[in-house]
Write a protein that holds these residues in place. Structure first.
Motif, short mmCIF file in Angstrom:
data_model
loop_
_atom_site.label_atom_id
_atom_site.label_comp_id
_atom_site.label_asym_id
_atom_site.label_seq_id
_atom_site.Cartn_x
_atom_site.Cartn_y
_atom_site.Cartn_z
N GLN A 1 -24.82 -38.35 77.01
CA GLN A 1 -25.50 -38.28 75.72
C GLN A 1 -24.75 -39.18 74.75
OE1 GLN A 1 -24.52 -34.06 75.63
NE2 GLN A 1 -23.74 -34.34 73.58
N THR B 1 -26.61 -44.28 82.65
CA THR B 1 -26.46 -44.02 81.22
C THR B 1 -25.35 -43.00 81.06
OG1 THR B 1 -27.89 -42.07 81.00
CG2 THR B 1 -28.99 -44.22 80.93
N GLY B 2 -24.92 -42.82 79.81
CA GLY B 2 -23.96 -41.76 79.54
C GLY B 2 -24.70 -40.43 79.54
N ILE C 1 -25.47 -48.92 77.30
CA ILE C 1 -24.44 -48.44 76.38
C ILE C 1 -24.98 -48.51 74.96
CG2 ILE C 1 -22.54 -49.15 77.90
CD1 ILE C 1 -22.03 -51.50 76.02
N THR D 1 -36.97 -45.43 72.19
CA THR D 1 -35.77 -46.08 72.73
C THR D 1 -35.89 -46.25 74.25
OG1 THR D 1 -34.40 -45.09 71.01
CG2 THR D 1 -33.25 -45.91 72.95
N THR E 1 -36.08 -41.04 70.69
CA THR E 1 -35.68 -41.23 72.09
C THR E 1 -36.83 -41.77 72.94
OG1 THR E 1 -36.15 -38.90 72.47
CG2 THR E 1 -33.88 -39.49 72.07
N ALA F 1 -29.27 -36.52 74.94
CA ALA F 1 -29.31 -36.61 76.40
C ALA F 1 -30.72 -36.87 76.92
CB ALA F 1 -28.73 -35.34 77.04
N VAL G 1 -32.51 -40.02 76.52
CA VAL G 1 -32.87 -41.41 76.80
C VAL G 1 -32.79 -41.70 78.30
CG1 VAL G 1 -32.18 -43.81 76.43
CG2 VAL G 1 -32.36 -42.25 74.49
N ASP H 1 -20.57 -43.19 77.39
CA ASP H 1 -21.07 -44.31 78.18
C ASP H 1 -19.95 -44.98 78.98
OD1 ASP H 1 -23.35 -43.63 76.93
OD2 ASP H 1 -23.44 -45.39 75.62
N LEU I 1 -26.32 -53.20 79.03
CA LEU I 1 -27.53 -53.40 78.24
C LEU I 1 -27.48 -52.51 77.01
CD1 LEU I 1 -30.60 -54.15 77.75
CD2 LEU I 1 -31.15 -52.24 79.28
N THR I 2 -27.82 -53.06 75.87
CA THR I 2 -27.92 -52.21 74.69
C THR I 2 -29.10 -52.62 73.84
OG1 THR I 2 -26.66 -51.13 72.93
CG2 THR I 2 -26.45 -53.50 73.05
N MET I 3 -29.65 -51.65 73.13
CA MET I 3 -30.64 -51.92 72.10
C MET I 3 -29.97 -51.59 70.77
SD MET I 3 -34.25 -50.04 71.31
CE MET I 3 -33.64 -48.70 70.29
N LEU J 1 -35.90 -49.86 76.26
CA LEU J 1 -34.88 -50.10 77.29
C LEU J 1 -35.53 -50.27 78.66
CD1 LEU J 1 -32.05 -47.65 76.17
CD2 LEU J 1 -31.97 -50.14 76.11
N1 AMP Z 1 -29.86 -47.87 71.81
C1 AMP Z 1 -29.41 -47.69 73.05
N2 AMP Z 1 -29.06 -48.76 73.82
C2 AMP Z 1 -28.61 -48.59 75.08
N3 AMP Z 1 -28.45 -47.39 75.66
C3 AMP Z 1 -28.77 -46.28 74.95
C4 AMP Z 1 -29.27 -46.37 73.62
N4 AMP Z 1 -29.49 -45.11 73.18
C5 AMP Z 1 -29.15 -44.28 74.19
N5 AMP Z 1 -28.71 -44.98 75.26
C6 AMP Z 1 -28.25 -44.45 76.56
O1 AMP Z 1 -28.82 -43.15 76.76
C7 AMP Z 1 -27.79 -42.16 76.85
C8 AMP Z 1 -28.28 -40.87 76.19
O2 AMP Z 1 -28.50 -41.06 74.82
P1 AMP Z 1 -29.09 -39.94 73.85
O3 AMP Z 1 -30.42 -39.53 74.43
O4 AMP Z 1 -29.22 -40.59 72.51
O5 AMP Z 1 -28.12 -38.79 73.83
C9 AMP Z 1 -26.57 -42.79 76.20
O6 AMP Z 1 -25.39 -42.24 76.73
C10 AMP Z 1 -26.74 -44.26 76.56
O7 AMP Z 1 -26.26 -44.51 77.87
#
Ligand code: AMP
Ligand code: FAD
Lengths: 289, 363
Positions: free
Chosen positions: A129, A126-127, A14, A104, A101, A136, A138, A45, A66-68, A108
């Protein structure tokens, strides 16, 4: 990550994000004004979290979040614990700052490896995005790095066979839905509006306030080479940030005073067809046959 | 790019691009041609149009990548790549590529990139394109800019990809330093569809996948087509009518739907209506919904928030109906009507029905 957990274990990634509905841009400097903007768990998420908890309720086991992020990202983890997650891990380090990304997903995936060593993981969620990064990327990045089966845009998990280590699910694709069977462990990015987030129970909320949040630095997360983290580990660089250019001319306003709706509508069509003669021809043509 | 705008503007951003020797030979612009169930996604041709300009600026070739089973559809797609501007088409034909699956597609595309070394690789920001781009970029350890709205060759010959950030409130321009290829995805309808030139042909280069079904963990059991689920095709509609919170009640969406039907268009909504459950998510127009590029867009009771605006700006003609003369939708509209949408929508439907031959009965 290839070992299958005896007890079912999902980890949900998340991210804490600024509530973008409340973000303002400084009119002169064009920078984001973050002060006072409340943070939330990335809304996408929450669908992943709910799905992980639903599977846990059905098959037993544990949901880890888990989060960063910066130390304050602990708030997001506590909120997830309050909703019913069992365990929370925060990875936080100055060296993570400015991660794109690729960086990241690197950090992770290291943390996931460490979590998995202690407690083997069946599914990483993961979510779809984030609402701030919005890429989208990560999720796929983590899947690739850990060699997990990558299942994106999942609309529904139909069946889980823990003994056979298989999962059957529906994935959104262009023009339809793919019904897929894959193997655990896997990475799932959950589509929005696929489930309804529960309210946390009183017990969970109380527990969340006191529960320990495991906090790891880069080193503790198993990252030996900080060159792959943060700005240095990010192949992309933002060269310029700017506000969209407003259009110079405003709309031509249709006079409505003293007109009935029917007369106004006629006036709109007159102006429309005057501005775009092709449109009338095209419209007429498609209904001729 | 997750936290793009937080990066300092000086420092690394100001760094001179010093491309490592191993990337020096990476040349040419590639477009991944997305084929699902025999159909080429139109975003691929939109990307070819854009890719052609980039290739011409760099003085290099435009190349298409076609992955799929050996069928007539695939064959047709290959010849079309030349019509839309390709000089070379890289082809990997294998029965394992019949349905999209991440593993074989990632293997095919990374294999081609490693072998033929393009400097730029573009994909559509569709479910398939995003799934593939994310995993290919990670395999290649290179940069990927998602949902770009503008692509340009910078003075140092690198790719400058501009994309909205923070829900469209800001734009940022992103470069990939010292990694190749430079990857970007672009959403459908953001770039214009080029005119095909049916006389063009080009070179074919074949590549083999080198995988067996047993190597692929994920199996496709079934494909449930949207024809059975009834889904909107907003992105490619010629005419779109949409309603926002100004409709006040879910029942009033029927006014939007009727106008859309009379003009033979699609209907859509602003995000709050989806959040309230008045309309399904695939009807949402904007930053987190669909980008549209119709000849005519009619927005009723929509305020024109930036997240909505970025999804409709490519429309040829925009008509806005709003009771508030200062609504921001009038900044992006071409024609404005300050009136109650609940009375103007039915009046417009009637007017179109009256004036379009053969439409009178539909009303
Ligand atoms: N800093 C973070 N820590 C934990 N999960 C992340 C982080 N950044 C992205 N995610 C996960 O990756 C998914 C896609 O992110 P994004 O690529 O930034 O659109 C998000 O919905 C999260 O589940
Ligand atoms: C991260 C993020 C992503 C987002 N993505 C999207 C997106 O993809 N798409 C999207 O649309 N939004 C998106 N939004 C939401 C966006 O910011 C706005 O909140 C939303 O577009 C507003 O919808 P609206 O114009 O229908 O409602 P409102 O802003 O409430 O506006 C209603 C309008 O109707 C007018 N009105 C009232 N009564 C009448 C009447 N009788 N006749 C005519 N007009 C009337 C009012 O004057 C007003 O202008 C996003 C927000 C965030 C934070």
């Amino acid at each position: 990550m290839t070992r299958l957990a005896r007890e079912f274990h999902s980890v949900v990634c998340i991210k804490q994000v600024p509530d973008s509905a409340q973000i303002r841009v400084h009119p002169v400097t064009n920078t984001i004004m973050r002060q006072g903007v409340p943070t939330i768990i990335n809304p996408y998420d929450l669908f992943a979290l709910e799905e992980a908890m639903r599977l846990r309720d059905e098959y037993g086991g544990t949901v880890t979040v888990l989060t960063m992020g910066p130390p304050m990202a602990e708030d997001a983890l506590r909120r997830a614990l309050g909703l019913g997650a069992n365990r929370a891990v925060l990875i936080t380090d100055r060296r993570f700052a400015g991660s794109d990304t690729l960086a990241t997903s690197f950090a992770l995936s290291k943390a996931l490896t460490r979590i998995g060593e202690e407690h083997p993981i069946d599914i990483v969620f993961t979510g779809k995005q984030t609402i701030d990064g919005d890429t989208a990327q990560v999720g796929p990045g983590i899947a690739r790095r850990l060699g997990l089966n990558q299942l994106t845009y999942v609309a529904a998990i139909d069946a889980l066979d823990r003994d056979g280590a298989t999962i059957t699910l529906r994935r959104r694709s262009e023009g339809g839905v793919q019904v897929l069977r894959s193997r655990l462990p896997c990475l799932i990015t959950m589509l929005e509006d696929t489930n309804t987030l529960r309210r946390g129970t009183i017990q969970d909320m109380l527990r969340a306030a006191r529960a320990p949040v495991t906090t790891w630095s880069a080193e503790e997360a198993g990252i030996a080479d900080p060159m792959q983290c943060g700005l240095r580990g990010s192949p992309t660089v933002v060269k310029r940030v700017f506000a969209p250019r407003p259009r110079a001319d405003k709309a031509e306003m249709v006079v409505v005073e003293g007109k009935t709706p029917a007369q106004t509508a006629d006036a709109v069509l007159d102006l429309l067809f005057a501005q775009s003669p092709n449109l009338e021809a095209a419209l007429s043509a498609r209904f001729k046959s | 790019m997750a936290d793009a705008p937080q990066q300092p503007a000086g420092g690394r951003a100001a760094m001179q691009m010093q491309l490592a020797a191993k990337f020096k030979d990476y040349r040419h612009v590639w477009v991944f041609v997305e084929i699902e169930r025999g159909c080429v996604h139109p975003v691929s041709w939109e990307l070819m149009g854009e890719g052609r300009k980039l290739a011409d600026d760099l003085g290099v070739d435009l190349c298409a990548v076609v992955l799929g089973p050996r069928t007539d559809d695939t064959k047709a797609a290959i010849s079309q790549t030349y019509h839309y501007g390709a000089d070379i088409c890289y082809i990997c034909e294998d029965p394992l590529l019949a349905d999209y699956r991440n593993e074989p597609y990632t293997r095919a595309l990374t294999g081609l990139v490693d072998k033929y070394q393009p400097e730029i690789l573009l994909l559509g920001a569709t479910p398939l394109g995003r799934d593939l781009a994310g995993s290919v970029a990670t395999m290649l350890q290179t940069g990927l800019t998602a949902d770009s709205t503008e692509l340009r060759i910078a003075d140092d010959k690198s790719l400058a990809a501009t994309r909205p950030t923070f829900g469209g409130t800001l734009l940022c321009t992103i470069h990939t330093l010292n990694h190749r290829p430079q990857m970007a995805t672009v959403r459908p309808r953001v770039m214009a569809m080029p005119e095909p030139d049916r006389s063009r042909t080009g070179r074919m280069v074949w590549h083999s996948l080198g995988m067996a079904e047993g190597d692929i963990v994920t199996k496709v059991l079934e494909f449930v087509s949207d024809a059975r689920i009834e889904k909107a095709n907003l992105a490619y509609a010629d005419i779109v009518v949409a309603g926002g919170m100004g409709l006040r009640q879910p029942g009033n969406l029927a006014l939007v739907q009727r106008l859309a039907e009379v003009v033979g268009g699609e209907w859509g909504v602003s995000r709050p209506l989806v959040q309230k459950g008045w309309a399904p998510a695939e009807r949402q127009i904007g930053q987190t919904g669909t980008t549209i590029r119709p000849r005519l867009y009619i927005a009723a009771g929509i305020s024109g928030a930036i997240q909505h605006r970025v999804g409709v700006e490519g429309s040829d003609l925009i008509v806005a109906i709003n009771t508030d003369p200062d609504a921001r939708i009038f900044d992006v509209a071409h024609l404005g009507v300050v009136a109650d949408a609940l009375t103007i929508l039915p009046a417009l439907a009637d007017a179109f029905a009256r004036r379009l031959p053969g439409r009178a009965l539909a009303s």
